[in-house]
Enzyme design. Structure first.
Site, PDB file in Angstrom:
ATOM      1  N   GLY A   1       0.657  -1.368   0.112  1.00 48.66           N
ATOM      2  CA  GLY A   1      -0.106  -0.089   0.040  1.00 48.66           C
ATOM      3  C   GLY A   1       0.782   1.062   0.109  1.00 48.66           C
ATOM      4  O   GLY A   1       0.257   1.687  -0.718  1.00 48.66           O
ATOM      5  N   CYS A   2       2.074   1.365   0.464  1.00 50.24           N
ATOM      6  CA  CYS A   2       2.950   2.133   1.071  1.00 50.24           C
ATOM      7  C   CYS A   2       3.312   2.401   0.043  1.00 50.24           C
ATOM      8  O   CYS A   2       4.132   4.009  -0.775  1.00 50.24           O
ATOM      9  CB  CYS A   2       3.770   2.521   2.146  1.00 50.24           C
ATOM     10  SG  CYS A   2       2.794   2.374   3.472  1.00 50.24           S
ATOM     11  N   THR A   3       4.153   1.427  -1.149  1.00 49.65           N
ATOM     12  CA  THR A   3       4.815   1.544  -2.136  1.00 49.65           C
ATOM     13  C   THR A   3       3.005   2.180  -3.821  1.00 49.65           C
ATOM     14  O   THR A   3       3.767   2.721  -4.310  1.00 49.65           O
ATOM     15  CB  THR A   3       4.740   0.666  -2.641  1.00 49.65           C
ATOM     16  OG1 THR A   3       5.979  -0.268  -1.802  1.00 49.65           O
ATOM     17  CG2 THR A   3       5.832   0.074  -4.140  1.00 49.65           C
TER      18      THR A   3
END
Length: 177
Positions: free
Chosen positions: A68-70
């Protein structure tokens, strides 16, 4: 009996997560954004005052190089020029260290600062910290800060895929008003 112990453990962990991550206070639109002074992936220190007179998309994310952060970081990367054209800068913040940020930024060609909030104080000031005792991480919240340093928009539990577009669209509306 073994299943009962497993279920009880899961319920207890869920309760602990909820208890330690609940937010009893909140920031308000129009209030001054909390100050920060943190180093980025290159060791350069950034403070809120550095962005006076500019729009700032300040986004908090849980962990470098996770799915998700990527997605969120790459969406901001891909929308960076549009945001720059609207007079905005982008900064990501997590509790990971500068070397982790450097690896993450290099791997995904991120051209904006990733601030290392290793003490978690900035995330806490922005009510964007989940604190499970020995484990702390930032919540996926984004704050659009206006040129006077006031909170113009808040995206709590922001969408990793849509957040950059939401910020750009709101920035266009705010500038048109």
């Amino acid at each position: 009996m073994e299943w009962f112990a497993i279920i009880l453990s899961v319920v207890a962990l869920g309760f602990m997560f909820w208890f330690f991550s609940r937010n009893t206070q909140s920031l308000k639109l129009g209030q001054s954004a909390p100050d920060f002074k943190l180093a980025d992936q290159h060791g350069k220190t950034h403070a809120l005052a550095d962005f006076k007179g500019k729009w700032l998309a300040l986004y908090f994310y849980p962990k470098d190089d996770t799915p998700g952060c990527t997605k969120q970081a790459c969406a901001f990367r891909d929308g960076l020029q549009e945001l720059a054209d609207l007079g905005a800068e982008v900064i990501g913040v997590s509790v990971d260290g500068a070397s982790s940020h450097a690896d993450f930024a290099k791997k995904y060609h991120l051209q904006f600062p990733l601030l290392a909030d290793t003490t978690a104080e900035t995330a806490a000031r922005y009510h964007s910290l989940t604190n499970l005792g020995i484990v702390k991480f930032a919540r996926r919240n984004t704050f659009l800060i206006d040129p006077q340093g006031k909170i113009a928009r808040m995206y709590l539990s922001a969408s990793a895929t849509r957040n950059s577009t939401e910020v750009a669209n709101d920035l266009k509306r705010l500038q048109a008003a």
